[in-house]
Design an enzyme around this catalytic site. Sequence first.
Site, short mmCIF file in Angstrom:
data_model
loop_
_atom_site.label_atom_id
_atom_site.label_comp_id
_atom_site.label_asym_id
_atom_site.label_seq_id
_atom_site.Cartn_x
_atom_site.Cartn_y
_atom_site.Cartn_z
N HIS A 151 0.93 -1.20 0.13
CA HIS A 151 -0.23 -0.01 -0.07
C HIS A 151 0.90 1.25 0.12
O HIS A 151 0.70 2.25 -0.79
CB HIS A 151 -0.73 -0.22 1.24
CG HIS A 151 -2.22 -0.74 1.11
ND1 HIS A 151 -2.16 -2.20 0.83
CD2 HIS A 151 -3.36 -0.33 0.91
CE1 HIS A 151 -3.51 -2.54 0.94
NE2 HIS A 151 -4.25 -1.70 0.76
N HIS A 200 1.24 -3.72 9.10
CA HIS A 200 2.49 -3.65 8.84
C HIS A 200 3.31 -2.97 9.96
O HIS A 200 2.80 -2.25 10.78
CB HIS A 200 2.71 -2.77 7.57
CG HIS A 200 2.27 -3.28 6.26
ND1 HIS A 200 3.32 -4.33 5.76
CD2 HIS A 200 1.44 -3.22 5.40
CE1 HIS A 200 2.86 -4.56 4.55
NE2 HIS A 200 1.84 -3.84 4.33
#
Length: 242
Positions: A151, A200
């Site tokens: 992302h 993440h």
Amino acid sequence: MSRGPWRWVSGWDAMVTRPLGLLLLVVACVLGFVYLSDEVHEGDTQDIDERIVRSLRRPEDPALPRGPWWLAESARDVTSLGGFPVLSILTAAVCGFLVVARRYRTSLFVLAAIVGGWMLNALLKGLFNRPRPSVVPHLTETLSTSFPSGHAMLSAITYLTLGALLAQFSEHRRVKVYLLTVALLLSVLVGCTRVYLGVHYPTDVLGGWVAGLAWALAVTVAARTVRRRSPALQDEAQRPVE
């Protein structure tokens, strides 16, 4: 423009609009990514990564994020701006606009640049194969490995490439700065939400930002080189939008 609050913009613009300045920034980003990836691979960042991820959750229940009740839902909305569906639709829309405006070569170049960046991200993810954070429950679904953040990297590649493209349609420096600032801000917001949602580590996001910026800068250098050698692309760049 050489005076007042825009003085720093003049200096920055003078550096990054020259091929040598852009190449130096690309090299700096590549070296930064190599150093960071080496630290991640050796596990030197694992402890601080896990501490940061845990700090964003409530001590009594790691499944609950810190902040007001609406923040997690907002983070999921913002993180979707860096997802493949949204970026694909945006890229297709911009390329479609370029085709309608009869900038066919520019459209193909933009498409190749963005898709090439997406392929690079997939290659890097497979190369490092870092597991997702397991210290807290994930607040959104994940499908791939962790480093670098897809992302963060894909949003940097897409938004910065499109921002640089749109900036070429304006002769005003303030408009150029605004477009690139918005592109950077979107990339930063998307990356931050990935850490907040627990999918993440911070170094995943930092690696994605650095790699995405390097790719976007390299594409800018390539675009200017190709444009100088292609009369057809020069004509497209100078032609007003009808």
